[in-house]
Structures are given as C-alpha cells and as structure tokens.
Design a protein around this motif. Sequence first.
Motif, PDB file in Angstrom:
ATOM      1  N   ARG A 152       1.478   4.104  -3.162  1.00  0.00           N
ATOM      2  CA  ARG A 152       1.289   5.548  -3.015  1.00  0.00           C
ATOM      3  C   ARG A 152       2.546   6.322  -3.388  1.00  0.00           C
ATOM      4  O   ARG A 152       2.491   7.354  -4.062  1.00  0.00           O
ATOM      5  CB  ARG A 152       0.877   5.859  -1.577  1.00  0.00           C
ATOM      6  N   GLU A 187      -7.711   8.123  -1.423  1.00  0.00           N
ATOM      7  CA  GLU A 187      -6.311   7.999  -1.824  1.00  0.00           C
ATOM      8  C   GLU A 187      -5.788   9.276  -2.460  1.00  0.00           C
ATOM      9  O   GLU A 187      -4.583   9.532  -2.421  1.00  0.00           O
ATOM     10  CB  GLU A 187      -6.159   6.841  -2.815  1.00  0.00           C
ATOM     11  N   THR A 188      -6.653  10.081  -3.040  1.00  0.00           N
ATOM     12  CA  THR A 188      -6.211  11.261  -3.794  1.00  0.00           C
ATOM     13  C   THR A 188      -5.393  12.226  -2.947  1.00  0.00           C
ATOM     14  O   THR A 188      -4.312  12.648  -3.379  1.00  0.00           O
ATOM     15  CB  THR A 188      -7.423  11.982  -4.411  1.00  0.00           C
ATOM     16  N   ALA A 198      -6.113   6.687   6.654  1.00  0.00           N
ATOM     17  CA  ALA A 198      -5.645   5.461   6.013  1.00  0.00           C
ATOM     18  C   ALA A 198      -6.065   4.250   6.831  1.00  0.00           C
ATOM     19  O   ALA A 198      -6.207   4.311   8.049  1.00  0.00           O
ATOM     20  CB  ALA A 198      -4.123   5.505   5.861  1.00  0.00           C
ATOM     21  N   ALA A 230       0.830  -1.209   0.000  1.00  0.00           N
ATOM     22  CA  ALA A 230       0.000   0.000   0.000  1.00  0.00           C
ATOM     23  C   ALA A 230       0.861   1.255   0.000  1.00  0.00           C
ATOM     24  O   ALA A 230       0.629   2.196  -0.782  1.00  0.00           O
ATOM     25  CB  ALA A 230      -0.930  -0.007   1.217  1.00  0.00           C
ATOM     26  N   GLU A 260      -0.175   9.302   5.253  1.00  0.00           N
ATOM     27  CA  GLU A 260      -1.055   8.231   5.704  1.00  0.00           C
ATOM     28  C   GLU A 260      -1.779   8.579   6.998  1.00  0.00           C
ATOM     29  O   GLU A 260      -2.478   7.728   7.562  1.00  0.00           O
ATOM     30  CB  GLU A 260      -0.245   6.939   5.834  1.00  0.00           C
ATOM     31  N   LYS A 262      -3.639  11.692  -0.250  1.00  0.00           N
ATOM     32  CA  LYS A 262      -2.373  11.058   0.135  1.00  0.00           C
ATOM     33  C   LYS A 262      -1.371  11.132  -1.010  1.00  0.00           C
ATOM     34  O   LYS A 262      -0.203  11.514  -0.821  1.00  0.00           O
ATOM     35  CB  LYS A 262      -2.614   9.597   0.530  1.00  0.00           C
TER      36      LYS A 262
END
Length: 271
Positions: free
Chosen positions: A83, A139-140, A219, A79, A215, A142
């Motif tokens: 990223r 997620e964007t 997260a 993960a 994160e 991060k």
Amino acid sequence: MPIDVQPPRTRGSETTRAASPPRRAVPLLAWNVIAVVLGIGIWTVLARVGVSGLPGPQAVAVRAGELAMDGTLLDDSLASLRRVLIGFALGTALAIPVGFLMGWYRTARGLIEPYVQFFRTIPPLAVIPLAILLMGIGETPKIFVIFLAAFLSCVVSTFQGVVSVERTMINAARVLGANDAVVFRRVIVPASTPFILVGMRVGLGAAWATLVAAELIAAQEGLGYRMQQAQIYYDLPSIFVGLITIGVLGLIMDRLLLTAEKRLTGWQERR
C-alpha cells in the motif's frame, strides 16, 4: 650601546603539533549503533521499573518471533508495504510534473497553487470518511489517502526547487544559445533534483505516517490493522512489534532514497 640579544624562538611546540597525527573521527555508523544500544538500555530500565505496563525488549522480541513463525508478521508487512509503495509511487509521479509546472509557468502556478495550499491545510486523515463514501472499503481508499499524503509533501518541495534556481544560471545558458527546452533539461532539472529527493523523503515519511489510519478502512491485514486489533485486547507487545516494523521498513526505504540522492547529486557540496 647595549645590544638586545634575544634567544632564538623555539618551534618545538609547533613541530610537535604538526607531527602529531590528526584525531580520527568516529564513524557515523558507530554513533548509530551506540544510539540504538542506549535506546534499548533506557527502554529496558523503564520496563523494569514498571512504567504504565510498558513491555520490555525481551517480551516484544518473543512476540515478534511468534508472529514471524506463524507468518502473520510477514503477511502484514507485505500488505502494508504494498500500500505504501503504490501510494508513494503514484503521489511522487504526479507531484514532480505538477511541481515543475507550477515553478516554470506562472499561469500554471496561479491555477494550481491555491488548490495545493488548500489541501495542505487539511490532514489526509480527515479525508478518510469522504474516501470511504466515494470509493468504498476496498484497497482504493487506503491507497488514495497514502497517495494524497505523499503528493502534498513532494509537490511543494519540487516547486520550491524550481523557483530557487539562480537566475544567473538561466541567463548564462540563454547567452550561450540555449532555448527553453535546453534550459529546462540542462539547468532547471539538475538544480531542482536535491529539492525533489528531499521532498520524496518527506513524502515517504508522510506515507508511512498515514498508513495506520488508512488501514482503519475495513482492512483485514496490515501492520496498522494488526495494531488496532492488539489495542482491543490490550496486547502491548504486538503493538510494539507493529511500531518497530513500520519504523524499520521506513528507515530502510529512507536509506535507499538517501543513497540515490548521494549518487544523483554528487556535485553538491556536503558537510
């Protein structure tokens, strides 16, 4: 009249010196191994004397094995790696053309440089609250924070590489009949490549350095997330596992970039 007769000069020492084989330098990899062993030894000593509850290498290795066995370490590593790779790739892909524009065109430099220098003074971590408000908690935001750190580190190095190209080389190419496109492709780009690759290495380090803070944004997996959860329960071995994993992954990626740098800039003199 007395004649000053001098004995012939012996060259024994010079002959011995010339005949003696040169000392072989210790390989760099050997020094790396020695440094790692020394570091682990110092860590072990500090843990045994009880420095602020510092866990020893054995305790950290046991915890790493537990996290690896249940799949947590692999999932978190993948993960975080995803990223970092996305943010770093996007930041580098934008930084290189922007750096070339700033270095090649004065108008572009005048328009873009103030913003680059402005945002360079703002830590990417300070953008996290704004990123959450504008992009949500997926997620964007991060990836955006990591992207920003990589972009700002790489764009300045690319720009510096372009403006550092010797004017003599450009003039020589023009004398030989090269137009702007040829000069840019055959002179500017090769001469700037070492700067670009150094900027990419710096950007990669900035991306990993920003990961833990990125994160923080809601997260559910990742090395930074796992370290924050371990902090709540005062689980120091898990924190060390996260730190070491980030360091190892970052080191591997940096070595890959360094290998690419040596291949692409083989013409450059090295020590």
